[in-house]
Design a protein around this motif. Structure first.
Motif, PDB file in Angstrom:
ATOM      1  N   ALA A 198       0.940  -1.407  -0.301  1.00  0.00           N
ATOM      2  CA  ALA A 198       0.078  -0.205  -0.293  1.00  0.00           C
ATOM      3  C   ALA A 198       0.967   1.640   0.032  1.00  0.00           C
ATOM      4  O   ALA A 198       1.755   1.302   0.487  1.00  0.00           O
ATOM      5  N   HIS A 199       0.159   2.076  -0.685  1.00  0.00           N
ATOM      6  CA  HIS A 199       1.063   3.477  -0.941  1.00  0.00           C
ATOM      7  C   HIS A 199       1.232   4.120   1.013  1.00  0.00           C
ATOM      8  O   HIS A 199      -0.359   4.636   1.317  1.00  0.00           O
ATOM      9  N   ASP A 200       1.914   4.970   1.539  1.00  0.00           N
ATOM     10  CA  ASP A 200       2.654   5.235   2.657  1.00  0.00           C
ATOM     11  C   ASP A 200       3.077   6.548   2.634  1.00  0.00           C
ATOM     12  O   ASP A 200       3.261   7.032   3.722  1.00  0.00           O
ATOM     13  N   ALA A 201       3.563   7.249   1.033  1.00  0.00           N
ATOM     14  CA  ALA A 201       4.037   8.279   1.238  1.00  0.00           C
ATOM     15  C   ALA A 201       3.866   9.465   1.485  1.00  0.00           C
ATOM     16  O   ALA A 201       2.844  10.111   1.041  1.00  0.00           O
ATOM     17  N   PRO A 202       4.523  10.151   1.833  1.00  0.00           N
ATOM     18  CA  PRO A 202       3.627  11.650   2.247  1.00  0.00           C
ATOM     19  C   PRO A 202       3.852  12.462   0.429  1.00  0.00           C
ATOM     20  O   PRO A 202       4.586  12.334  -0.074  1.00  0.00           O
ATOM     21  N   LEU A 203       3.292  13.654   0.886  1.00  0.00           N
ATOM     22  CA  LEU A 203       2.724  14.507  -0.611  1.00  0.00           C
ATOM     23  C   LEU A 203       4.058  14.937  -0.790  1.00  0.00           C
ATOM     24  O   LEU A 203       4.951  15.658   0.429  1.00  0.00           O
ATOM     25  N   ALA A 204       4.898  15.459  -2.328  1.00  0.00           N
ATOM     26  CA  ALA A 204       6.224  15.676  -2.332  1.00  0.00           C
ATOM     27  C   ALA A 204       5.741  17.349  -2.254  1.00  0.00           C
ATOM     28  O   ALA A 204       4.885  17.508  -2.401  1.00  0.00           O
TER      29      ALA A 204
END
Lengths: 409, 196
Positions: A32-38
């Motif tokens: 699952a995607h878990d990265a913050p917004l760049a």
């Protein structure tokens, strides 16, 4: 639906039971995607580009010149200082209206009009002025205050608060609205805030939604909602939360005043809701002192794998900034990095320690923080973060487009 | 906030001052409200939109590109959305608009790379999923396109059926059908009943 099969309830909303779907979830959930917004790039402003091209009159050479000028963010429009009041003469400026008695604009008594660039707007103790910042927001200048219009244009709207207090509510791209104070500049990053300059020229900034960067004397403080900061020797000091315990507040004041030994007290007094304070300290310390701050922050927040310890300890701005971007996701919703509610109306769950000094799950407890009691004479911590002047929430409208301007926190 | 002056009998003019803007928590906002605020330049509102939609966008990407590329697609789509949002006239259309952007971006990336299969998952840049997860993901990707995105949103991204409907703009009934039929096909494929 006819297409549904026994066990599909779990597939639909996790009610019921379906071991096979649960097994697939467990298997695939790690992807699952878990990265913050760049970080968001500055938004291209169609209006500014249109203006620039119009200047060129359709000629390629002139258009190129206009684009170069736009790329360099030209100095805002400036006009001659008004000396005879602030009637609307069609000049660039800030439209305002006064409530109460005793306001002067451009040296003359004023009830409203346009504050031209270069002119001062002054309020007596019983007066307030509402100043419109183009189409991006407004400022309320409270009593016994002095405000000057510095610039207004497509690239920047800028005011100077020499004395007194103002409340700003702005919805605009970052860095479009700036308020100068003696020795510092409050740079709006999309927010609502309160700014005060006392008789000694000391600036105090209190952010109620969004983020402000207080900059001056080669330093910058990153101040999201729920946090306040004061200037020390002209430049911004260390930000702390509005309801910081007395021990933390006192230690921060001593540290900002030059007492290096107070840093250990500051660090010991911080909790999961003080990660803004600790992150700001990373850029204000070095050597063993930075390590002290780092270890505390690393113990309170989950450091992303791409933020390397060695880089942070070396003071690499990109690493420290990358950590901020990760922390920002929780700061913008008023939570700690470990999902403790730091801001907003939700109280701590029964049996849960109050926000501020609770250790996150799986982390070592902090080293005996001092009791979190408000300073003598201070009001108890606020339970919401709406500005004091905010009215009750209006009834919802049927069309969001017709709603009054809203500032999101 | 400033408004025109209105005459008041016997007292000259009294300023008619509009109420200041309301300050609200993004967690209480509808998507349309966030879209309007983000369209006006609010990074807080846009970040909240990201938090609500990033997993759905990742699912759309993961249905078409390697795992290591899907995260980049998400960031590209949101950077693009930030720039183009002022041109979105109907806030209620945001979900469909964003998903369309995600599909176009993922297709562009996929065209520049090899066809996505288990081998591509391994070869992609970034963290590599476990072999069993790769196999399950490859099985989903081998399903008809109609079911891929929905199943990835449910099984990989952990969205519920109602959340998928909200994030994609599909009707709840359509989501139910996609999930149910897609899972049936996936079970057959994982049991070896269907060969590619």
């Amino acid at each position: 639906m006819s297409a549904m099969n026994p066990g599909d309830d779990y597939l639909w909303d996790r009610s019921g039971d379906d071991p096979e779907v649960a097994r697939l979830e467990g298997l695939l959930g790690g992807l699952a995607h878990d990265a913050p917004l760049a970080p968001l790039p500055p938004r291209r402003r169609a209006r500014a580009r249109t203006v620039g091209l119009a200047i060129g009159g359709g000629l390629v050479a002139a258009a190129a010149v206009a684009l170069i000028v736009l790329a360099r963010r030209p100095a805002p429009v400036a006009v001659e200082v008004a000396t005879g009041g602030c009637d609307d003469r069609g000049e660039p400026g800030f439209r305002f209206a006064v409530t109460g008695d005793g306001a002067r604009c451009g040296g003359a008594a004023a009830r409203g009009g346009v504050l031209p660039v270069g002119a001062w707007l002054e309020t007596a103790a019983g007066a307030e002025a509402d100043v419109r910042i183009a189409d991006i927001g407004d400022v309320t200048l409270l009593g016994d205050s002095r405000l000057r219009a510095v610039a207004t244009g497509p690239a920047e709207h800028r005011l100077e608060l020499a004395r007194g207090r103002l409340r700003a509510r702005v919805t605009a791209p970052p860095r479009l609205f700036v308020v100068d104070t003696p020795g510092a500049a409050a740079v709006d990053l999309g927010c609502a805030y309160e700014l005060e300059v006392d008789d000694r020229g000391r600036t105090r900034l209190r952010v109620t939604s969004g983020v402000v960067s207080l900059e001056g004397h080669g330093r910058a403080a990153y101040v999201p909602a729920g946090i306040e900061v004061a200037t020390v020797d002209g430049g911004p000091g260390t930000p702390i939360r509005h309801d910081a315990p007395a021990a933390l507040r006192d230690a921060v004041e001593r540290f900002d005043g030059g007492d290096d030994a107070a840093l250990a007290v500051v660090v010991a007094a911080t909790g999961v809701c003080d990660t803004v304070t600790l992150w700001n300290l990373l850029g204000r310390t070095d050597g063993d002192r930075r390590r002290l701050v780092f270890e505390r922050l690393d113990g309170l927040a989950i450091r992303p794998e791409w933020v390397l310890e060695d880089d942070v300890l070396a003071g690499r701005p990109d690493a420290i900034e990358a950590w901020r971007r990760d922390l920002d996701t929780s700061w913008t919703v008023g939570m700690s990095p470990t999902s403790v509610q730091c801001l907003g109306p939700e109280p701590a769950a029964p049996g849960e320690a109050p926000p501020g000094n609770a250790p996150p799950p799986g982390k070592a407890p902090p080293p005996a923080p001092p009791p979190a009691t408000p300073p003598p004479g201070e009001a108890p911590p606020p339970t919401t973060w709406a500005p004091p002047a905010s009215p009750p929430a209006p009834a919802p409208t049927s069309t969001p487009e017709a709603a009054p301007p809203t500032t999101w926190r | 906030m400033v408004a025109e002056l209105e005459p008041v009998a016997g007292r000259g003019h009294r300023p008619r001052v509009a109420e200041p803007p309301e300050v609200r928590d993004v967690r209480d906002a509808s998507v349309a409200e966030l879209v309007i605020a983000a369209r006006g330049g609010s990074p807080v509102a846009f970040t909240s939109l990201y938090q609500r939609f990033h997993r759905a966008v990742h699912a759309v990407a993961l249905a078409r590109v390697a795992f290591g590329d899907a995260g980049d697609v998400v960031q590209d789509v949101f950077a693009d959305a930030w720039q183009k949002l002022p041109s979105l006239r109907e806030p209620a259309a945001f979900a469909g608009w964003l998903m369309t952007m995600a599909r176009h971006r993922a297709i562009d990336v996929a065209r520049r790379r090899r066809p996505v299969d288990a081998a591509t998952v391994e070869a992609s840049v970034g963290p590599t999923p476990r072999a069993e997860a790769q196999a399950a993901l490859a099985a989903i990707r081998a399903l008809p396109e109609t079911y891929r995105e929905t199943l990835i949103m449910r099984l990989v991204e952990g969205l519920s059926g109602p959340e998928i409907a909200e994030r994609t703009g599909m009707t709840p009934d359509s989501v139910r059908v996609h999930l149910s039929r897609g899972l049936k096909l996936l079970r057959q494929r994982l049991d070896g009943e269907v060969t590619t």
